[in-house]
Design a protein around this motif. Structure first.
Motif, short mmCIF file in Angstrom:
data_model
loop_
_atom_site.label_atom_id
_atom_site.label_comp_id
_atom_site.label_asym_id
_atom_site.label_seq_id
_atom_site.Cartn_x
_atom_site.Cartn_y
_atom_site.Cartn_z
N ALA A 147 0.83 -1.21 0.00
CA ALA A 147 0.00 0.00 0.00
C ALA A 147 0.86 1.25 0.00
CB ALA A 147 -0.92 -0.01 1.23
N LEU A 148 1.93 1.24 0.79
CA LEU A 148 2.79 2.42 0.88
C LEU A 148 3.55 2.66 -0.43
CD1 LEU A 148 3.70 4.67 2.71
CD2 LEU A 148 5.43 3.14 3.68
N VAL A 149 4.07 1.59 -1.04
CA VAL A 149 4.78 1.75 -2.31
C VAL A 149 3.81 2.21 -3.40
CG1 VAL A 149 6.06 0.54 -4.12
CG2 VAL A 149 6.57 0.08 -1.73
N PHE A 150 2.61 1.63 -3.41
CA PHE A 150 1.62 2.05 -4.40
C PHE A 150 1.30 3.53 -4.26
CE2 PHE A 150 -2.79 2.62 -5.85
CZ PHE A 150 -2.70 2.12 -7.13
N ALA A 151 1.16 4.01 -3.01
CA ALA A 151 0.86 5.42 -2.78
C ALA A 151 1.99 6.32 -3.27
CB ALA A 151 0.60 5.66 -1.29
N THR A 152 3.25 5.92 -3.00
CA THR A 152 4.38 6.75 -3.46
C THR A 152 4.45 6.77 -4.98
OG1 THR A 152 5.96 4.90 -3.34
CG2 THR A 152 5.70 6.25 -1.37
N ARG A 153 4.14 5.64 -5.62
CA ARG A 153 4.19 5.61 -7.09
C ARG A 153 3.07 6.45 -7.70
NH1 ARG A 153 6.56 -0.07 -9.44
NH2 ARG A 153 8.37 -0.15 -8.06
N MET A 154 1.94 6.47 -7.05
CA MET A 154 0.85 7.31 -7.53
C MET A 154 1.24 8.78 -7.46
SD MET A 154 -1.87 5.70 -8.63
CE MET A 154 -3.19 6.89 -8.41
N VAL A 155 1.85 9.18 -6.35
CA VAL A 155 2.28 10.58 -6.19
C VAL A 155 3.31 10.94 -7.26
CG1 VAL A 155 3.51 12.18 -4.69
CG2 VAL A 155 1.76 10.66 -3.73
N ILE A 156 4.31 10.07 -7.45
CA ILE A 156 5.34 10.33 -8.47
C ILE A 156 4.72 10.37 -9.86
CG2 ILE A 156 7.41 9.40 -9.58
CD1 ILE A 156 8.18 8.25 -6.84
N GLY A 157 3.80 9.43 -10.13
CA GLY A 157 3.16 9.39 -11.43
C GLY A 157 2.37 10.66 -11.74
N VAL A 158 1.61 11.14 -10.77
CA VAL A 158 0.82 12.36 -10.96
C VAL A 158 1.75 13.56 -11.15
CG1 VAL A 158 -0.78 13.96 -9.83
CG2 VAL A 158 -1.19 11.49 -9.72
N ALA A 159 2.79 13.64 -10.30
CA ALA A 159 3.73 14.76 -10.41
C ALA A 159 4.45 14.73 -11.76
CB ALA A 159 4.75 14.70 -9.27
N ALA A 160 4.86 13.56 -12.21
CA ALA A 160 5.55 13.44 -13.49
C ALA A 160 4.64 13.80 -14.64
CB ALA A 160 6.10 12.02 -13.66
N GLN A 161 3.37 13.42 -14.53
CA GLN A 161 2.41 13.74 -15.59
C GLN A 161 2.21 15.24 -15.69
OE1 GLN A 161 0.99 11.46 -17.63
NE2 GLN A 161 -0.02 13.10 -18.79
N VAL A 162 2.10 15.89 -14.54
CA VAL A 162 1.84 17.33 -14.53
C VAL A 162 3.08 18.11 -14.96
CG1 VAL A 162 1.32 19.30 -13.03
CG2 VAL A 162 0.03 17.16 -12.79
N LEU A 163 4.24 17.74 -14.43
CA LEU A 163 5.45 18.54 -14.66
C LEU A 163 6.10 18.29 -16.02
CD1 LEU A 163 7.09 18.22 -11.12
CD2 LEU A 163 5.84 20.18 -12.05
N THR A 164 5.93 17.09 -16.56
CA THR A 164 6.63 16.77 -17.83
C THR A 164 5.67 16.32 -18.92
OG1 THR A 164 7.00 14.42 -17.30
CG2 THR A 164 8.61 16.00 -16.46
N ASN A 165 4.39 16.52 -18.70
CA ASN A 165 3.38 16.11 -19.68
C ASN A 165 3.49 14.62 -20.02
OD1 ASN A 165 1.14 16.63 -21.30
ND2 ASN A 165 2.40 17.05 -23.12
N GLY A 166 3.83 13.82 -19.03
CA GLY A 166 3.89 12.38 -19.20
C GLY A 166 5.20 11.83 -19.71
N ARG A 167 6.15 12.72 -20.12
CA ARG A 167 7.42 12.23 -20.67
C ARG A 167 8.21 11.40 -19.66
NH1 ARG A 167 11.14 16.46 -21.69
NH2 ARG A 167 12.60 14.75 -22.07
N ALA A 168 8.25 11.86 -18.42
CA ALA A 168 9.06 11.18 -17.41
C ALA A 168 8.61 9.75 -17.21
CB ALA A 168 9.01 11.95 -16.09
N VAL A 169 7.29 9.54 -17.18
CA VAL A 169 6.76 8.19 -16.97
C VAL A 169 7.11 7.30 -18.15
CG1 VAL A 169 4.68 6.81 -16.66
CG2 VAL A 169 4.92 8.99 -15.47
N GLN A 170 6.92 7.82 -19.37
CA GLN A 170 7.22 7.03 -20.57
C GLN A 170 8.71 6.68 -20.65
OE1 GLN A 170 5.79 9.39 -23.82
NE2 GLN A 170 3.63 9.08 -23.33
N GLU A 171 9.57 7.64 -20.38
CA GLU A 171 11.00 7.42 -20.53
C GLU A 171 11.60 6.61 -19.38
OE1 GLU A 171 12.87 11.19 -21.10
OE2 GLU A 171 11.65 11.68 -22.87
N SER A 172 10.87 6.48 -18.27
CA SER A 172 11.39 5.72 -17.12
C SER A 172 11.06 4.23 -17.19
CB SER A 172 10.84 6.29 -15.81
OG SER A 172 9.44 6.05 -15.71
#
Length: 291
Positions: A147-172
């Motif tokens: 649950a804790l890892v899932f929550a941290t990944r959700m936060v990183i995913g949302v932040a990456a989507q907002v800040l890089t328009n999804g590039r960070a998630v795709q490239e990672s």
């Protein structure tokens, strides 16, 4: 300097219990310590304190260096060699890649076992490295970790989507599996969700974390071991943005698993958490490829 007054004090041989001091010497009378919730979440700390009381010598730098060198040698070197040796047939290529992946992990695990044996001979595998039999309570700890890892990944995913328009998630993304036969897919699942979690948790949350915690306090040891864990996964992507994102995700997985080890004094819950997320990544990649 005068001796302490008679009373119950922390047992020098076992911090988990109290021993009666009669004013001049320790007596055979002992009782279990009543722990606070915070103390119960620091089970590994008490084990490390007990080991220091028995033998103050550090674990040595070999078990700090071996996990890093084992992963570098087992994955980077073997994967580089495999690129020039892959056969042209599709089935043969998949078979060789699977064999090399499994071989790299097992090679790293074997080096770790060799490095860990001298310390295990002094203290036992459980106390020295957190290698314990699975317990029912491990399931609850693993569920909290997932649950804790899932929550941290959700936060990183949302932040990456907002800040890089999804590039960070795709490239990672470090897993791009082609369409493959069922047996090959099952093989990848076994390597990623069984072999890799067992070996990597033993190396990083067993050897590296405990060897560093023997010299430092828990948090510096946890951050350093998790940073090494994250950095050694960044080679799997090709862009700086992707490497930074992947490194952060893996770092946080490592940090959560360090907390699980601290609370349970066992690497088993972390193995389960690691296996769950690796399995999900493989399944999603295979389904995305249409295999």
């Amino acid at each position: 300097m005068t001796d302490p007054q008679p009373g119950w004090y922390s047992d020098p041989a076992d911090p988990d219990r109290l021993r009666w001091w009669d004013g001049m010497r320790w007596t055979p009378a002992v009782q279990q310590r009543v722990t606070t919730p915070g103390e119960r979440l620091a089970t590994m700390d008490r084990t490390m304190g007990r080991l220091r009381a028995r033998d103050p010598r550090p674990f040595g730098w070999l078990v700090v260096v071996v996990p890093v060198l084992a992963i570098v040698g087992g994955q980077l070197v073997l994967s580089g060699v495999s690129a020039s040796l892959l056969p042209t047939g599709y089935a043969a290529r998949i078979s060789l890649v699977l064999a090399l992946m499994a071989g790299a992990e097992l090679f790293a695990g074997a080096l770790g076992l060799l490095a860990a044996r001298p310390v295990a001979a002094r203290f036992g595998w459980g106390d020295a490295w957190g290698v314990r039999r699975p317990r029912l309570s491990d399931l609850a700890a693993a569920a909290a970790g997932v649950a804790l890892v899932f929550a941290t990944r959700m936060v990183i995913g949302v932040a990456a989507q907002v800040l890089t328009n999804g590039r960070a998630v795709q490239e990672s993304s470090n897993l791009h599996l082609p369409r493959m036969p069922v047996l090959a897919a099952l093989g990848f699942l076994v390597v990623a969700a069984v072999i890799a979690p067992v070996v990597e948790e033993f190396l990083f949350r067993g050897l590296l974390l405990r060897a560093l915690a023997r010299r430092w306090s828990f948090w510096p040891a946890a951050v350093a071991s998790s940073a090494a864990f994250g950095l050694l996964h960044t080679y799997q992507v090709t862009t700086l943005l992707g490497a930074a994102t992947l490194g952060l995700v893996v770092f946080l997985l490592g940090l959560v698993n360090c907390l699980l080890v601290r609370a349970t004094d066992s690497i088993v819950p972390g193995i389960v958490v690691h296996a769950v997320f690796n399995a999900l990544a493989v399944v999603v990649s295979i389904l995305s490829a249409g295999g």
